[in-house]
Enzyme design. Structure first.
Site, PDB file in Angstrom:
ATOM      1  N   THR A   1      38.000 -51.470 -26.978  1.00  0.00           N
ATOM      2  CA  THR A   1      39.346 -53.240 -27.008  1.00  0.00           C
ATOM      3  C   THR A   1      40.684 -52.415 -27.936  1.00  0.00           C
ATOM      4  O   THR A   1      40.697 -52.244 -29.151  1.00  0.00           O
ATOM      5  CB  THR A   1      38.756 -53.783 -27.803  1.00  0.00           C
ATOM      6  OG1 THR A   1      38.777 -55.200 -28.101  1.00  0.00           O
ATOM      7  CG2 THR A   1      37.284 -54.201 -28.818  1.00  0.00           C
TER       8      THR A   1
ATOM      9  N   SER B   1      35.548 -57.099 -36.492  1.00  0.00           N
ATOM     10  CA  SER B   1      33.760 -57.899 -37.157  1.00  0.00           C
ATOM     11  C   SER B   1      32.942 -56.705 -36.341  1.00  0.00           C
ATOM     12  O   SER B   1      33.036 -55.523 -35.943  1.00  0.00           O
ATOM     13  CB  SER B   1      33.948 -58.711 -35.300  1.00  0.00           C
ATOM     14  OG  SER B   1      34.200 -57.881 -33.957  1.00  0.00           O
TER      15      SER B   1
ATOM     16  N   TYR C   1      31.302 -57.491 -33.300  1.00  0.00           N
ATOM     17  CA  TYR C   1      31.252 -56.596 -32.262  1.00  0.00           C
ATOM     18  C   TYR C   1      32.747 -55.192 -31.977  1.00  0.00           C
ATOM     19  O   TYR C   1      32.437 -54.616 -31.671  1.00  0.00           O
ATOM     20  CB  TYR C   1      31.919 -58.295 -31.447  1.00  0.00           C
ATOM     21  CG  TYR C   1      33.190 -57.734 -30.280  1.00  0.00           C
ATOM     22  CD1 TYR C   1      32.277 -57.155 -29.154  1.00  0.00           C
ATOM     23  CD2 TYR C   1      33.959 -57.614 -30.420  1.00  0.00           C
ATOM     24  CE1 TYR C   1      32.774 -56.060 -28.244  1.00  0.00           C
ATOM     25  CE2 TYR C   1      35.061 -57.529 -29.212  1.00  0.00           C
ATOM     26  CZ  TYR C   1      33.930 -56.846 -28.184  1.00  0.00           C
ATOM     27  OH  TYR C   1      35.462 -56.756 -27.461  1.00  0.00           O
ATOM     28  N   HIS C   2      33.381 -55.964 -32.449  1.00  0.00           N
ATOM     29  CA  HIS C   2      35.100 -54.799 -32.833  1.00  0.00           C
ATOM     30  C   HIS C   2      34.239 -53.520 -33.113  1.00  0.00           C
ATOM     31  O   HIS C   2      34.933 -52.457 -32.530  1.00  0.00           O
ATOM     32  CB  HIS C   2      36.539 -54.772 -33.375  1.00  0.00           C
ATOM     33  CG  HIS C   2      36.666 -56.413 -32.958  1.00  0.00           C
ATOM     34  ND1 HIS C   2      35.616 -57.607 -33.328  1.00  0.00           N
ATOM     35  CD2 HIS C   2      37.559 -55.936 -31.778  1.00  0.00           C
ATOM     36  CE1 HIS C   2      37.412 -58.304 -32.132  1.00  0.00           C
ATOM     37  NE2 HIS C   2      37.815 -57.708 -31.494  1.00  0.00           N
TER      38      HIS C   2
ATOM     39  N   LYS D   1      32.233 -50.656 -30.559  1.00  0.00           N
ATOM     40  CA  LYS D   1      33.913 -50.495 -29.929  1.00  0.00           C
ATOM     41  C   LYS D   1      33.763 -49.272 -30.264  1.00  0.00           C
ATOM     42  O   LYS D   1      34.082 -48.779 -29.988  1.00  0.00           O
ATOM     43  CB  LYS D   1      34.522 -51.333 -29.231  1.00  0.00           C
ATOM     44  CG  LYS D   1      34.199 -52.671 -28.581  1.00  0.00           C
ATOM     45  CD  LYS D   1      34.074 -52.284 -26.926  1.00  0.00           C
ATOM     46  CE  LYS D   1      33.486 -53.455 -26.316  1.00  0.00           C
ATOM     47  NZ  LYS D   1      33.426 -53.315 -25.109  1.00  0.00           N
TER      48      LYS D   1
HETATM   49  P1  NAD Z   1      30.850 -60.414 -19.597  1.00  0.00           P
HETATM   50  O1  NAD Z   1      30.485 -60.968 -21.733  1.00  0.00           O
HETATM   51  O2  NAD Z   1      31.972 -61.825 -19.487  1.00  0.00           O
HETATM   52  O3  NAD Z   1      30.765 -59.599 -19.283  1.00  0.00           O
HETATM   53  C1  NAD Z   1      29.686 -59.265 -19.695  1.00  0.00           C
HETATM   54  C2  NAD Z   1      28.395 -59.019 -18.585  1.00  0.00           C
HETATM   55  O4  NAD Z   1      27.819 -57.509 -18.995  1.00  0.00           O
HETATM   56  C3  NAD Z   1      27.619 -59.645 -18.654  1.00  0.00           C
HETATM   57  O5  NAD Z   1      27.957 -60.334 -17.082  1.00  0.00           O
HETATM   58  C4  NAD Z   1      26.533 -59.118 -18.954  1.00  0.00           C
HETATM   59  O6  NAD Z   1      25.216 -60.559 -18.403  1.00  0.00           O
HETATM   60  C5  NAD Z   1      26.178 -58.102 -19.354  1.00  0.00           C
HETATM   61  N1  NAD Z   1      25.300 -57.387 -19.861  1.00  0.00           N
HETATM   62  C6  NAD Z   1      25.921 -57.669 -21.465  1.00  0.00           C
HETATM   63  N2  NAD Z   1      24.936 -56.147 -22.282  1.00  0.00           N
HETATM   64  C7  NAD Z   1      24.389 -56.057 -21.286  1.00  0.00           C
HETATM   65  C8  NAD Z   1      22.833 -54.680 -21.125  1.00  0.00           C
HETATM   66  N3  NAD Z   1      22.373 -54.428 -22.363  1.00  0.00           N
HETATM   67  N4  NAD Z   1      22.323 -54.098 -19.642  1.00  0.00           N
HETATM   68  C9  NAD Z   1      23.080 -54.795 -18.740  1.00  0.00           C
HETATM   69  N5  NAD Z   1      24.492 -55.845 -18.727  1.00  0.00           N
HETATM   70  C10 NAD Z   1      24.426 -56.325 -19.780  1.00  0.00           C
HETATM   71  O7  NAD Z   1      32.503 -60.208 -20.833  1.00  0.00           O
HETATM   72  P2  NAD Z   1      33.866 -59.767 -20.363  1.00  0.00           P
HETATM   73  O8  NAD Z   1      34.511 -60.686 -20.662  1.00  0.00           O
HETATM   74  O9  NAD Z   1      33.906 -59.435 -18.714  1.00  0.00           O
HETATM   75  O10 NAD Z   1      33.537 -58.217 -20.826  1.00  0.00           O
HETATM   76  C11 NAD Z   1      33.808 -57.235 -20.330  1.00  0.00           C
HETATM   77  C12 NAD Z   1      33.891 -55.348 -20.868  1.00  0.00           C
HETATM   78  O11 NAD Z   1      34.990 -56.035 -21.741  1.00  0.00           O
HETATM   79  C13 NAD Z   1      32.794 -55.898 -23.044  1.00  0.00           C
HETATM   80  O12 NAD Z   1      33.150 -54.643 -22.726  1.00  0.00           O
HETATM   81  C14 NAD Z   1      34.297 -55.961 -23.798  1.00  0.00           C
HETATM   82  O13 NAD Z   1      33.539 -55.776 -25.250  1.00  0.00           O
HETATM   83  C15 NAD Z   1      35.182 -55.999 -22.566  1.00  0.00           C
HETATM   84  N6  NAD Z   1      36.915 -56.808 -22.951  1.00  0.00           N
HETATM   85  C16 NAD Z   1      36.585 -58.050 -22.989  1.00  0.00           C
HETATM   86  C17 NAD Z   1      37.733 -59.299 -23.416  1.00  0.00           C
HETATM   87  C18 NAD Z   1      38.315 -60.569 -22.639  1.00  0.00           C
HETATM   88  O14 NAD Z   1      38.994 -61.056 -23.319  1.00  0.00           O
HETATM   89  N7  NAD Z   1      37.171 -60.890 -21.980  1.00  0.00           N
HETATM   90  C19 NAD Z   1      39.340 -57.683 -23.716  1.00  0.00           C
HETATM   91  C20 NAD Z   1      38.942 -57.006 -23.973  1.00  0.00           C
HETATM   92  C21 NAD Z   1      37.840 -55.926 -23.811  1.00  0.00           C
HETATM   93  N1  USQ Z   2      41.993 -68.427 -32.670  1.00  0.00           N
HETATM   94  C1  USQ Z   2      42.616 -68.699 -33.061  1.00  0.00           C
HETATM   95  N2  USQ Z   2      42.009 -70.223 -32.354  1.00  0.00           N
HETATM   96  C2  USQ Z   2      41.021 -70.147 -31.420  1.00  0.00           C
HETATM   97  C3  USQ Z   2      40.175 -69.706 -30.969  1.00  0.00           C
HETATM   98  C4  USQ Z   2      41.151 -67.308 -31.726  1.00  0.00           C
HETATM   99  O1  USQ Z   2      43.692 -69.195 -33.961  1.00  0.00           O
HETATM  100  O2  USQ Z   2      40.505 -71.681 -31.173  1.00  0.00           O
HETATM  101  C5  USQ Z   2      42.681 -66.716 -33.129  1.00  0.00           C
HETATM  102  C6  USQ Z   2      41.627 -66.118 -33.567  1.00  0.00           C
HETATM  103  O3  USQ Z   2      41.221 -66.166 -35.342  1.00  0.00           O
HETATM  104  C7  USQ Z   2      42.443 -64.010 -33.404  1.00  0.00           C
HETATM  105  C8  USQ Z   2      42.906 -64.589 -32.474  1.00  0.00           C
HETATM  106  O4  USQ Z   2      43.033 -65.612 -31.828  1.00  0.00           O
HETATM  107  O5  USQ Z   2      42.787 -63.880 -34.401  1.00  0.00           O
HETATM  108  C9  USQ Z   2      42.315 -64.261 -31.422  1.00  0.00           C
HETATM  109  O6  USQ Z   2      40.620 -64.203 -30.692  1.00  0.00           O
HETATM  110  P1  USQ Z   2      39.860 -64.482 -29.589  1.00  0.00           P
HETATM  111  O7  USQ Z   2      38.760 -65.551 -29.958  1.00  0.00           O
HETATM  112  O8  USQ Z   2      40.881 -65.238 -28.636  1.00  0.00           O
HETATM  113  O9  USQ Z   2      39.820 -62.781 -28.780  1.00  0.00           O
HETATM  114  P2  USQ Z   2      38.507 -61.362 -30.254  1.00  0.00           P
HETATM  115  O10 USQ Z   2      37.853 -62.620 -31.173  1.00  0.00           O
HETATM  116  O11 USQ Z   2      39.511 -61.561 -30.194  1.00  0.00           O
HETATM  117  O12 USQ Z   2      38.431 -61.228 -28.963  1.00  0.00           O
HETATM  118  C10 USQ Z   2      38.737 -60.947 -27.578  1.00  0.00           C
HETATM  119  C11 USQ Z   2      37.643 -60.445 -27.035  1.00  0.00           C
HETATM  120  C12 USQ Z   2      36.746 -58.927 -27.156  1.00  0.00           C
HETATM  121  C13 USQ Z   2      37.823 -58.058 -27.113  1.00  0.00           C
HETATM  122  C14 USQ Z   2      39.583 -59.137 -28.117  1.00  0.00           C
HETATM  123  C15 USQ Z   2      40.202 -58.764 -27.569  1.00  0.00           C
HETATM  124  O13 USQ Z   2      36.097 -61.736 -26.898  1.00  0.00           O
HETATM  125  O14 USQ Z   2      35.919 -58.751 -26.332  1.00  0.00           O
HETATM  126  O15 USQ Z   2      37.283 -57.125 -27.325  1.00  0.00           O
HETATM  127  O16 USQ Z   2      39.810 -59.832 -27.322  1.00  0.00           O
HETATM  128  S1  USQ Z   2      41.247 -57.931 -29.234  1.00  0.00           S
HETATM  129  O17 USQ Z   2      41.460 -59.218 -29.265  1.00  0.00           O
HETATM  130  O18 USQ Z   2      42.009 -56.619 -28.587  1.00  0.00           O
HETATM  131  O19 USQ Z   2      40.172 -57.163 -30.714  1.00  0.00           O
END
Ligand code: NAD
Ligand code: USQ
Length: 388
Positions: free
Chosen positions: A144, A179, A181-182, A185
């Site tokens: 991420t 976070s 979560y982050h 990664k």
């Molecule tokens: P998502 O939650 O929709 O999909 C993740 C999938 O992984 C789900 O289907 C879940 O069931 C599966 N999963 C989770 N833990 C597992 C485990 N232990 N074993 C097997 N399956 C498991 O998420 P997404 O939005 O599709 O994101 C996919 C990836 O991309 C993630 O790693 C996320 O961190 C990364 N990412 C997403 C975004 C975003 O904005 N959605 C942005 C940046 C990075």
């Molecule tokens: N935000 C608002 N209002 C909202 C929701 C979010 O102002 O209603 C703000 C948050 O405070 C933050 C920004 O928008 O500053 C982004 O938040 P987000 O919820 O859109 O994204 P984030 O929590 O960063 O996570 C998402 C995905 C995660 C991925 C990440 C990419 O859930 O899996 O890793 O985006 S990045 O942001 O580049 O880290």
């Protein structure tokens, strides 16, 4: 190419599996359906109606004649990971399978621990199994942009050249995640980099920005193939969430000032980036980092864009600034490099009013499926809780 898509039932994984399948790759999905379980745990749902994975792959086969193999299982179960990799012997393993919501990881101690165990242990199992069973397999791992945080200098793609006390070195770019979560990664990145160094595995870490939009050509081709659309206060992300808020007559929730700037990418470019990485693999022993986003937006800019397009559709959007539930900078410098995927051939879909309008129409069509009570942010970064 034989490609294993871990997390292939999710928002990014499902469209990627279809995109690769239709282009002739042999695709397998590994997923434990935990994302659907977290919706049950939290009372959240996808704005779009999504079918079971079983129905999705069956429909895909009916429509295209292409088979997508499925092995349901948990990546934290090492035996499942070894058996699945041994059975399918992938040439590329795309790893999406993690708990990806920052707010989920900040709910309380147990959700933070769960997120880090799920993500870090799953990835460790994957790199051990690749190293032992299919050492030539290319690991394409979703990281991420949030690993970097918001430093007051330009963000590079993974590495930075540093001069210190008269000596120079190229080192991993400093990480300031926002976070648990982050942070998971960041831990993954370090573990994979080490795996590349000691075992010679090949890996690409895709530091992806926030993904918006919902359908790709393939997922839009049939209702059973429809992709997930998160909009709630835990899993919903900035732009898609604002659209669902505007479409349902709820407030568009900008946290704090809204100067928070992030990298964004259209889901149609996510799937293409994965293909580009797969077709151009890292070398043995190489830990390669690409910043996978196409443009930068501040949260306030996005909210204003949605407000404007919603007005043109005769909606009555209300933009509000809420007390920020997160600990983050609300006004800051942000300039991140993103040329490596473009150099490989990515032609970005840039965000425009037309895309926002189409998403608003999708959200309006599914309005009866939106639960406005799930919009409010309900996780507070500022106070640790044992159990909530
Ligand atoms: P998502 O939650 O929709 O999909 C993740 C999938 O992984 C789900 O289907 C879940 O069931 C599966 N999963 C989770 N833990 C597992 C485990 N232990 N074993 C097997 N399956 C498991 O998420 P997404 O939005 O599709 O994101 C996919 C990836 O991309 C993630 O790693 C996320 O961190 C990364 N990412 C997403 C975004 C975003 O904005 N959605 C942005 C940046 C990075
Ligand atoms: N935000 C608002 N209002 C909202 C929701 C979010 O102002 O209603 C703000 C948050 O405070 C933050 C920004 O928008 O500053 C982004 O938040 P987000 O919820 O859109 O994204 P984030 O929590 O960063 O996570 C998402 C995905 C995660 C991925 C990440 C990419 O859930 O899996 O890793 O985006 S990045 O942001 O580049 O880290």
């Amino acid at each position: 190419m034989r490609v294993l898509v871990a997390g292939g039932d999710g928002f990014c994984g499902w469209p990627t599996a279809l995109y690769l399948s239709v282009r002739g790759h042999e695709v397998f999905i590994a997923d434990n359906m935990s994302r659907r379980g977290w919706d049950e745990e939290l009372g959240t749902n996808s704005l779009t109606r999504i079918s079971t994975l079983e129905d999705r792959v069956a429909r895909w086969k009916e429509l295209t004649g292409r088979e997508i193999g499925v092995a349901a299982g948990d990546l934290t179960d090492e035996r499942y990971v070894y058996e699945t990799i041994d059975r399918w012997r992938p040439e590329a393993l795309v790893h999406f399978a993690e708990q990806r919501a920052a707010p989920y990881s900040m709910i309380d101690r147990s959700h933070a621990v769960f997120t880090q165990v799920n993500n870090v242990v799953g990835t460790l199992n994957v790199i051990f199994a690749i190293g032992e069973v299919v050492p030539d397999c290319h690991l394409i791992k979703l990281g991420t942009m949030g690993e970097y945080g918001t430093p007051n200098i330009d963000i590079e793609e993974g590495y930075i050249e540093i001069e210190h006390n008269g000596r120079k070195d190229t080192l991993p770019y400093p990480k300031q995640p926002g976070s648990f979560y982050h942070l998971s990664k960041v831990h993954d990145s370090h573990n994979i980099m080490f795996g590349c160094k000691v075992w010679g595995i090949r890996a690409t870490d895709l530091n992806q920005g926030v993904v918006y939009n919902v359908e790709t050509e393939e997922t839009a081709s049939d209702p059973v193939l429809t992709n997930r659309y998160d909009y709630d206060g835990i899993f919903g992300t900035a732009l898609n969430r604002f659209i669902a808020q505007a479409a349902s007559g709820s407030e568009i929730t900008v946290y704090g000032e809204g100067g928070q700037t992030r990298g964004f990418i259209d889901i149609r470019d996510t799937v293409r980036c994965i293909e580009l990485a797969a077709n151009n693999p890292a070398e043995r022993g190489e830990f390669r980092v690409f910043n996978q986003f196409t443009e930068q937006w501040s949260v306030l800019q996005l909210a204003r864009l949605v407000e404007k397009v919603a007005r043109a559709l005769d909606l009555d959007p209300k933009l509000v600034h809420l007390d920020n539930p997160r600990v983050e900078q609300e006004a800051h410098y942000y300039k991140a490099a993103n040329t490596r995927l473009m150099d490989l051939g990515l032609k970005p879909h840039l965000l425009d009013e037309e895309t926002v309008e189409r998403l608003l129409l999708t959200a309006m069509e599914n309005r009866d499926h939106i639960h406005p009570e799930t919009f409010a942010p309900r996780v507070d970064w500022r106070r640790p809780h044992y159990n909530k």
